[in-house]
Design a protein around this motif. Structure first.
Motif, mmCIF file in Angstrom:
data_model
loop_
_atom_site.group_PDB
_atom_site.id
_atom_site.type_symbol
_atom_site.label_atom_id
_atom_site.label_comp_id
_atom_site.label_asym_id
_atom_site.label_seq_id
_atom_site.Cartn_x
_atom_site.Cartn_y
_atom_site.Cartn_z
ATOM 1 N N GLU A 120 -21.990 19.568 8.009
ATOM 2 C CA GLU A 120 -20.695 19.321 7.368
ATOM 3 C C GLU A 120 -20.804 19.381 5.851
ATOM 4 O OE1 GLU A 120 -18.226 16.133 9.277
ATOM 5 O OE2 GLU A 120 -20.047 15.924 10.483
ATOM 6 N N TYR A 121 -21.938 18.941 5.286
ATOM 7 C CA TYR A 121 -22.147 19.081 3.838
ATOM 8 C C TYR A 121 -22.177 20.557 3.469
ATOM 9 C CZ TYR A 121 -23.042 14.207 2.578
ATOM 10 O OH TYR A 121 -22.913 12.864 2.320
ATOM 11 N N ASP A 122 -22.825 21.370 4.301
ATOM 12 C CA ASP A 122 -22.871 22.811 4.049
ATOM 13 C C ASP A 122 -21.468 23.411 4.085
ATOM 14 O OD1 ASP A 122 -25.628 22.749 3.795
ATOM 15 O OD2 ASP A 122 -26.001 23.396 5.857
ATOM 16 N N THR A 123 -20.645 22.955 5.019
ATOM 17 C CA THR A 123 -19.267 23.443 5.119
ATOM 18 C C THR A 123 -18.471 23.070 3.876
ATOM 19 O OG1 THR A 123 -19.318 23.303 7.529
ATOM 20 C CG2 THR A 123 -17.143 23.323 6.495
ATOM 21 N N ILE A 124 -18.624 21.840 3.406
ATOM 22 C CA ILE A 124 -17.934 21.398 2.193
ATOM 23 C C ILE A 124 -18.380 22.233 0.997
ATOM 24 C CG2 ILE A 124 -17.757 19.511 0.513
ATOM 25 C CD1 ILE A 124 -17.766 17.596 2.957
ATOM 26 N N ALA A 125 -19.702 22.406 0.840
ATOM 27 C CA ALA A 125 -20.225 23.167 -0.300
ATOM 28 C C ALA A 125 -19.734 24.613 -0.268
ATOM 29 C CB ALA A 125 -21.748 23.115 -0.314
ATOM 30 N N ALA A 126 -19.729 25.226 0.910
ATOM 31 C CA ALA A 126 -19.253 26.611 1.025
ATOM 32 C C ALA A 126 -17.768 26.696 0.679
ATOM 33 C CB ALA A 126 -19.507 27.139 2.433
ATOM 34 N N GLY A 127 -16.982 25.718 1.135
ATOM 35 C CA GLY A 127 -15.553 25.695 0.814
ATOM 36 C C GLY A 127 -15.305 25.505 -0.671
ATOM 37 N N LEU A 128 -16.053 24.597 -1.291
ATOM 38 C CA LEU A 128 -15.916 24.385 -2.731
ATOM 39 C C LEU A 128 -16.261 25.653 -3.495
ATOM 40 C CD1 LEU A 128 -17.514 20.851 -3.133
ATOM 41 C CD2 LEU A 128 -15.111 21.447 -3.423
ATOM 42 N N HIS A 129 -17.366 26.270 -3.103
ATOM 43 C CA HIS A 129 -17.784 27.500 -3.768
ATOM 44 C C HIS A 129 -16.709 28.577 -3.622
ATOM 45 C CE1 HIS A 129 -19.735 31.439 -4.009
ATOM 46 N NE2 HIS A 129 -20.372 30.886 -5.016
ATOM 47 N N ASN A 130 -16.220 28.749 -2.414
ATOM 48 C CA ASN A 130 -15.215 29.774 -2.149
ATOM 49 C C ASN A 130 -13.957 29.555 -2.982
ATOM 50 O OD1 ASN A 130 -15.437 32.057 -0.645
ATOM 51 N ND2 ASN A 130 -14.378 31.232 1.130
ATOM 52 N N PHE A 131 -13.458 28.327 -2.974
ATOM 53 C CA PHE A 131 -12.216 28.061 -3.698
ATOM 54 C C PHE A 131 -12.438 28.046 -5.204
ATOM 55 C CE2 PHE A 131 -9.022 25.360 -5.683
ATOM 56 C CZ PHE A 131 -7.872 26.035 -5.292
ATOM 57 N N TRP A 132 -13.368 27.215 -5.697
ATOM 58 C CA TRP A 132 -13.505 26.992 -7.133
ATOM 59 C C TRP A 132 -14.233 28.123 -7.847
ATOM 60 C CZ3 TRP A 132 -10.358 23.663 -9.181
ATOM 61 C CH2 TRP A 132 -9.866 22.617 -8.397
ATOM 62 N N HIS A 133 -15.081 28.870 -7.144
ATOM 63 C CA HIS A 133 -15.817 29.959 -7.796
ATOM 64 C C HIS A 133 -15.126 31.309 -7.608
ATOM 65 C CE1 HIS A 133 -19.242 31.891 -9.621
ATOM 66 N NE2 HIS A 133 -19.321 32.736 -8.617
ATOM 67 N N VAL A 134 -14.580 31.545 -6.442
ATOM 68 C CA VAL A 134 -14.029 32.858 -6.135
ATOM 69 C C VAL A 134 -12.528 32.927 -6.419
ATOM 70 C CG1 VAL A 134 -13.674 34.564 -4.305
ATOM 71 C CG2 VAL A 134 -15.825 33.281 -4.409
ATOM 72 N N LEU A 135 -11.766 31.944 -5.977
ATOM 73 C CA LEU A 135 -10.312 32.034 -6.036
ATOM 74 C C LEU A 135 -9.662 31.402 -7.266
ATOM 75 C CD1 LEU A 135 -9.542 31.266 -2.281
ATOM 76 C CD2 LEU A 135 -9.608 33.492 -3.408
ATOM 77 N N ALA A 136 -10.097 30.219 -7.638
ATOM 78 C CA ALA A 136 -9.405 29.450 -8.677
ATOM 79 C C ALA A 136 -9.772 29.908 -10.083
ATOM 80 C CB ALA A 136 -9.726 27.968 -8.522
ATOM 81 N N ARG A 137 -8.825 29.770 -10.982
ATOM 82 C CA ARG A 137 -9.080 29.912 -12.417
ATOM 83 C C ARG A 137 -9.357 28.513 -12.937
ATOM 84 N NH1 ARG A 137 -7.617 34.427 -15.359
ATOM 85 N NH2 ARG A 137 -8.988 33.377 -16.810
ATOM 86 N N LEU A 138 -10.365 28.358 -13.770
ATOM 87 C CA LEU A 138 -10.761 27.054 -14.273
ATOM 88 C C LEU A 138 -10.396 26.886 -15.735
ATOM 89 C CD1 LEU A 138 -14.241 26.890 -12.532
ATOM 90 C CD2 LEU A 138 -12.154 25.672 -11.895
ATOM 91 N N PRO A 139 -10.166 25.633 -16.172
ATOM 92 C CA PRO A 139 -9.844 25.400 -17.581
ATOM 93 C C PRO A 139 -10.940 25.951 -18.476
ATOM 94 C CG PRO A 139 -9.605 23.380 -16.302
ATOM 95 C CD PRO A 139 -10.252 24.400 -15.405
ATOM 96 N N GLY A 140 -10.544 26.593 -19.553
ATOM 97 C CA GLY A 140 -11.492 27.090 -20.530
ATOM 98 C C GLY A 140 -12.098 28.445 -20.220
ATOM 99 N N GLU A 141 -11.785 29.023 -19.057
ATOM 100 C CA GLU A 141 -12.298 30.363 -18.753
ATOM 101 C C GLU A 141 -11.613 31.384 -19.660
ATOM 102 O OE1 GLU A 141 -11.597 31.312 -14.650
ATOM 103 O OE2 GLU A 141 -13.573 30.606 -14.055
ATOM 104 N N PRO A 142 -12.365 32.382 -20.072
ATOM 105 C CA PRO A 142 -11.719 33.429 -20.874
ATOM 106 C C PRO A 142 -10.697 34.191 -20.035
ATOM 107 C CG PRO A 142 -14.024 33.977 -20.424
ATOM 108 C CD PRO A 142 -13.771 32.604 -19.862
#
Length: 145
Positions: A120-142
């Protein structure tokens, strides 16, 4: 302008705020397995406020129930007093409606209940990576060129 999938370059920089050594190990290991992630660990609320204020992390995984300066205190300091917009995801053992509501009232971006198993930790980490790294724009990104 919306972000296209795969547009982000470089690893996702995650700050893990966790005082329990076993939980910290599980979280850090899962994030490492998720790929393209660099993780730092702090074990106290005071260290969390300092690290978040430095502004080098893309997201924060925050334990809610820590001794001394709690996760709630961290949220209040970072959001209300300092106005920092770094996404903060509460990762807590608590399933209490009050803890969840309080976290969102203090401007947490998400609330996740800590799992019982390693998978389940692996599932959470994969979901976080997918959303926050691949899909979302983050504050301060160029802005994309």
């Amino acid at each position: 302008m919306s972000k296209r999938i795969g547009q982000r370059t470089g690893p996702l920089r995650v700050l893990v705020v966790e005082d329990d050594r076993q939980d910290a190990y599980f979280i850090m290991n899962a994030l490492d397995q998720a790929g393209e992630t660099e993780s730092d660990l702090v074990t106290s609320g005071a260290a969390a406020v300092e690290a978040i204020t430095e502004g080098v992390h893309d997201i924060v995984l925050l334990d809610l129930n820590m001794p001394g300066i709690t996760g709630r205190d961290v949220l209040k300091t970072i959001r209300t007093e300092r106005g920092i917009k770094t996404p903060i995801i509460v990762l807590s053992t608590s399933t209490q409606r009050g803890d969840i509501d309080d976290s969102y009232a203090l401007n947490a971006n998400a609330y996740i209940v800590k799992p019982y198993g390693l998978d389940e930790y692996d599932t959470i980490a994969a979901g976080l990576h997918n959303f926050w790294h691949v899909l979302a724009r983050l504050p301060g990104e160029p802005r994309p060129g």
